[in-house]
Motif scaffolding. Structure first.
Motif, mmCIF file in Angstrom:
data_model
loop_
_atom_site.group_PDB
_atom_site.id
_atom_site.type_symbol
_atom_site.label_atom_id
_atom_site.label_comp_id
_atom_site.label_asym_id
_atom_site.label_seq_id
_atom_site.Cartn_x
_atom_site.Cartn_y
_atom_site.Cartn_z
ATOM 1 N N ALA A 196 0.835 -1.203 0.000
ATOM 2 C CA ALA A 196 0.000 0.000 0.000
ATOM 3 C C ALA A 196 0.872 1.256 0.000
ATOM 4 N N ILE A 197 1.949 1.236 0.793
ATOM 5 C CA ILE A 197 2.865 2.376 0.829
ATOM 6 C C ILE A 197 3.543 2.559 -0.520
ATOM 7 N N PHE A 198 3.954 1.447 -1.114
ATOM 8 C CA PHE A 198 4.616 1.519 -2.415
ATOM 9 C C PHE A 198 3.665 2.056 -3.479
ATOM 10 N N ALA A 199 2.420 1.579 -3.478
ATOM 11 C CA ALA A 199 1.440 2.058 -4.443
ATOM 12 C C ALA A 199 1.176 3.548 -4.264
ATOM 13 N N LEU A 200 1.088 3.995 -3.006
ATOM 14 C CA LEU A 200 0.879 5.416 -2.730
ATOM 15 C C LEU A 200 2.053 6.242 -3.228
ATOM 16 N N PHE A 201 3.262 5.724 -3.052
ATOM 17 C CA PHE A 201 4.453 6.407 -3.554
ATOM 18 C C PHE A 201 4.389 6.567 -5.072
ATOM 19 N N ILE A 202 3.995 5.513 -5.774
ATOM 20 C CA ILE A 202 3.920 5.563 -7.229
ATOM 21 C C ILE A 202 2.875 6.591 -7.675
#
Length: 283
Positions: A245-251
């Protein structure tokens, strides 16, 4: 170096090769959503040659890339008659068809998968990836990139200027497919097992995202994008269930703030200018 670190480096190398397989067609205005289909051809072709024909592994890897390139040449003419979203859909469908064929091809194990008897070391995979990056870097210094950019920006004007738009499009698709096939063959001989299900739509989608995140304007964009997508989720591993979820938000945030990608032509020129100035100052 631990086995985990070695596996991560190999995964980065394979992702980098796949990213450049997408980058070359994209540089000519082609969004290839079927890159996994060309990778699966390289994987099965290379594995079959080492398993059944006793080929040396590097020769089989090269032949895997050649098989993918030959298919690209064969299907380029009808596929490149489409443009825009229809071209993307055509390559997407092609990738799905190729994966489905190998999924049902009993001579290479079908749905049960295909064991590969010959193993290659991580150093070989990394070395091939480095060669691919260097070769693409060399190509970027020639007129080829100018031709690709001209066809991408305005095919009609490029045609009026005397460029063979069709031949350039076929060359971009073929080169990308050949690189992807090499990546697939390396995957097969490093992990010693192939499943057609692995080479699905998600692999193609992620590979396109590597290039978009890194940037399509610079030859180093695919390398940077592949590194971010490979290493950042591992760096967030301590977050457990929240890391994706954090990675997706970063993208999402990154692409909203910088839709052109991380590496751009202007950034590359500024760095080159700075390097030249530093060298002059040192002199």
């Amino acid at each position: 170096m631990s086995g985990y670190q070695t596996g991560l480096i190999v995964l980065l190398a394979l992702n980098t090769i796949a990213a450049y397989g997408v980058y070359l067609p994209m540089a000519a205005g082609q969004l290839n959503l079927g890159i996994a289909g060309f990778m699966v051809i390289g994987a099965y072709a290379g594995a079959y040659l080492t398993n059944e024909c006793g080929w040396p592994v590097l020769a089989a890897v090269g032949a895997g890339g050649g098989a993918a390139a030959i298919l690209a040449v064969a299907i380029a003419a009808p596929i490149l008659r489409t443009q825009g979203i229809y071209l993307s859909l055509a390559t997407f469908a092609l990738g799905q068809v190729i994966s489905a064929i190998f999924l049902n091809l009993e001579v290479v194990g079908g749905a049960a998968g295909y064991p590969v008897s010959v193993h290659i070391e991580a150093t070989v995979v990394v070395a091939v990836a480095a060669v691919v990056v260097l070769l693409i870097g060399l190509v970027s210094t020639t007129r080829v990139t100018i031709y690709f950019a001209a066809v991408k920006n305005d095919p009609l004007v490029a045609d009026l200027l005397g460029l063979n738009v069709k031949a350039i499009g076929i060359a971009a698709l073929t080169l990308g497919a050949g690189i992807a096939g090499i990546g697939g063959a390396l995957y097969a001989h490093y992990f010693n097992y192939i499943e057609a299900q692995y080479f699905g739509v998600m692999l193609s989608t992620y590979t396109v995202l590597y290039v978009l995140l890194g940037g399509t304007q610079s030859v180093w964009g695919p390398l940077v994008g592949a590194a971010i997508f490979t290493l950042l989720p591992e760096a967030l591993r301590s977050s457990s269930q929240w890391r994706y979820a954090i990675f997706a938000l970063f993208i999402i945030i990154f692409m909203a703030l910088r839709p052109q990608g991380l590496m751009t032509r202007g950034l590359s020129r500024r760095r080159a200018r700075t390097a030249v100035q530093d060298g002059t100052t040192a002199s």
